[in-house]
Design a protein around this motif. Structure first.
Motif, PDB file in Angstrom:
ATOM      1  N   MET A 136      56.353   2.286 -26.919  1.00  0.00           N
ATOM      2  CA  MET A 136      57.129   3.147 -26.048  1.00  0.00           C
ATOM      3  C   MET A 136      56.253   3.782 -24.990  1.00  0.00           C
ATOM      4  SD  MET A 136      59.720   4.930 -28.826  1.00  0.00           S
ATOM      5  CE  MET A 136      60.626   5.793 -27.532  1.00  0.00           C
ATOM      6  N   VAL A 137      55.056   4.228 -25.396  1.00  0.00           N
ATOM      7  CA  VAL A 137      54.139   4.842 -24.438  1.00  0.00           C
ATOM      8  C   VAL A 137      53.741   3.834 -23.369  1.00  0.00           C
ATOM      9  CG1 VAL A 137      51.860   5.871 -24.170  1.00  0.00           C
ATOM     10  CG2 VAL A 137      53.280   6.513 -26.120  1.00  0.00           C
ATOM     11  N   SER A 138      53.472   2.595 -23.798  1.00  0.00           N
ATOM     12  CA  SER A 138      53.039   1.568 -22.844  1.00  0.00           C
ATOM     13  C   SER A 138      54.105   1.301 -21.790  1.00  0.00           C
ATOM     14  CB  SER A 138      52.720   0.269 -23.592  1.00  0.00           C
ATOM     15  OG  SER A 138      51.659   0.463 -24.499  1.00  0.00           O
ATOM     16  N   VAL A 154      54.363   4.187 -19.301  1.00  0.00           N
ATOM     17  CA  VAL A 154      53.271   4.092 -18.321  1.00  0.00           C
ATOM     18  C   VAL A 154      53.574   3.004 -17.298  1.00  0.00           C
ATOM     19  CG1 VAL A 154      50.833   3.507 -18.015  1.00  0.00           C
ATOM     20  CG2 VAL A 154      51.534   5.004 -19.887  1.00  0.00           C
ATOM     21  N   ALA A 155      54.080   1.850 -17.778  1.00  0.00           N
ATOM     22  CA  ALA A 155      54.404   0.744 -16.876  1.00  0.00           C
ATOM     23  C   ALA A 155      55.462   1.152 -15.862  1.00  0.00           C
ATOM     24  CB  ALA A 155      54.881  -0.464 -17.686  1.00  0.00           C
ATOM     25  N   GLN A 156      56.498   1.837 -16.318  1.00  0.00           N
ATOM     26  CA  GLN A 156      57.562   2.248 -15.400  1.00  0.00           C
ATOM     27  C   GLN A 156      57.044   3.281 -14.410  1.00  0.00           C
ATOM     28  OE1 GLN A 156      61.594   2.799 -16.745  1.00  0.00           O
ATOM     29  NE2 GLN A 156      61.121   1.967 -18.766  1.00  0.00           N
ATOM     30  N   THR A 185      55.316   4.677  -8.786  1.00  0.00           N
ATOM     31  CA  THR A 185      54.305   5.329  -7.955  1.00  0.00           C
ATOM     32  C   THR A 185      53.565   4.356  -7.056  1.00  0.00           C
ATOM     33  OG1 THR A 185      52.718   5.159  -9.783  1.00  0.00           O
ATOM     34  CG2 THR A 185      53.935   7.233  -9.567  1.00  0.00           C
ATOM     35  N   ASN A 186      53.505   3.067  -7.450  1.00  0.00           N
ATOM     36  CA  ASN A 186      52.766   2.080  -6.664  1.00  0.00           C
ATOM     37  C   ASN A 186      53.646   1.266  -5.732  1.00  0.00           C
ATOM     38  OD1 ASN A 186      50.367   2.806  -7.878  1.00  0.00           O
ATOM     39  ND2 ASN A 186      50.504   1.239  -9.466  1.00  0.00           N
ATOM     40  N   SER A 187      54.950   1.444  -5.796  1.00  0.00           N
ATOM     41  CA  SER A 187      55.854   0.664  -4.953  1.00  0.00           C
ATOM     42  C   SER A 187      55.802   1.169  -3.522  1.00  0.00           C
ATOM     43  CB  SER A 187      57.288   0.763  -5.488  1.00  0.00           C
ATOM     44  OG  SER A 187      58.160   0.058  -4.650  1.00  0.00           O
ATOM     45  N   THR A 215      51.615  -2.664 -21.711  1.00  0.00           N
ATOM     46  CA  THR A 215      51.810  -2.108 -20.369  1.00  0.00           C
ATOM     47  C   THR A 215      51.822  -3.223 -19.341  1.00  0.00           C
ATOM     48  OG1 THR A 215      50.698  -0.044 -21.002  1.00  0.00           O
ATOM     49  CG2 THR A 215      50.895  -0.511 -18.642  1.00  0.00           C
ATOM     50  N   ILE A 216      50.848  -4.138 -19.446  1.00  0.00           N
ATOM     51  CA  ILE A 216      50.793  -5.290 -18.530  1.00  0.00           C
ATOM     52  C   ILE A 216      52.014  -6.177 -18.729  1.00  0.00           C
ATOM     53  CG2 ILE A 216      49.450  -7.319 -17.872  1.00  0.00           C
ATOM     54  CD1 ILE A 216      46.965  -5.846 -18.955  1.00  0.00           C
ATOM     55  N   LEU A 217      52.384  -6.410 -19.997  1.00  0.00           N
ATOM     56  CA  LEU A 217      53.525  -7.263 -20.320  1.00  0.00           C
ATOM     57  C   LEU A 217      54.819  -6.688 -19.773  1.00  0.00           C
ATOM     58  CD1 LEU A 217      54.453  -9.805 -21.907  1.00  0.00           C
ATOM     59  CD2 LEU A 217      54.779  -8.295 -23.884  1.00  0.00           C
ATOM     60  N   SER A 218      54.989  -5.375 -19.882  1.00  0.00           N
ATOM     61  CA  SER A 218      56.197  -4.730 -19.371  1.00  0.00           C
ATOM     62  C   SER A 218      56.305  -4.883 -17.865  1.00  0.00           C
ATOM     63  CB  SER A 218      56.199  -3.245 -19.757  1.00  0.00           C
ATOM     64  OG  SER A 218      57.337  -2.583 -19.229  1.00  0.00           O
TER      65      SER A 218
END
Length: 203
Positions: free
Chosen positions: A1-3, A6-8, A13-15, A186-189
């Motif tokens: 869930m944490v990962s 972070v991914a979302q 923020t990076n879009s 995180t990367i996978l998400s």
């Protein structure tokens, strides 16, 4: 869930075009943000809770399957951690478990994600694909995404797998893989959401 959280957060923020934010973006200072509370903060970032729940559900099942795999592998190869056993177990993980894991992940996400079907050309008129359609689409998803996922998984986990099999006792391997999995998930998400956006023609 944490990962996945972070991914979302990284996605929003990076879009460069602020995709994922509300149309009316408001920047709060710490005091005003505390007044709105955590729920408003998540809404402001358009947090996708079902996406996190899907990954968490998959993670629970994956933990059980991984533990069974470790037990089965040790029963066949042995519980030794010398060079031969480490190489053999890493090879088995690479050639057997990982390809199946990638296929399982893609099938799971294809079934449980409510992939949107575009009605005509209107992007605001979207409806979830029926379950039968999702199941029938699994082979095409495997053909298009399986190899890319396999390469990414091996690139991340292959050196880690060798270290874990060579240095970590069996009873602690699920935990060790879980720690590495926090980063990988995180990367996978991010990857999984990117392919969903491409499939749904969301830019």
């Amino acid at each position: 869930m944490v990962s996945d959280f972070v991914a979302q957060f990284l996605e929003t923020t990076n879009s460069s075009d602020h995709q994922g934010f509300d149309d009316d973006i408001i920047v709060y200072d710490d005091a005003s943000r505390s007044d709105y509370g955590t729920s408003s903060f998540l809404l402001r970032y358009n947090y996708n809770a079902p996406r996190t729940q899907r990954l968490a559900l998959f993670g629970l099942a994956d933990g059980a399957v991984s533990h069974t795999w470790f037990l089965g592998l040790d029963s066949v190869v042995g519980e030794g951690q010398d060079l031969f056993d480490t190489v053999l177990k890493t090879a088995a993980d690479t050639l057997v478990y990982t390809p199946l894991w990638c296929a399982w992940f893609l099938a799971f996400m294809t079934i449980f994600e409510e992939e949107e079907m575009k009605n005509g050309d209107a992007f605001d008129d979207l409806s979830p694909a029926p379950m039968s359609v999702r199941i029938r689409s699994i082979p095409s998803v495997w053909r298009s995404d399986w190899l890319e996922l396999l390469r990414g998984n091996l690139g991340f986990f292959l050196p880690i797998t060798g270290l874990i099999y060579g240095l970590v006792p069996r009873e602690e391997r699920v935990l060790a893989f879980g720690v590495a999995g926090l980063i990988y998930t995180t990367i996978l998400s991010l990857w999984n959401q990117s392919r969903n956006n491409q499939r749904n023609n969301i830019y």
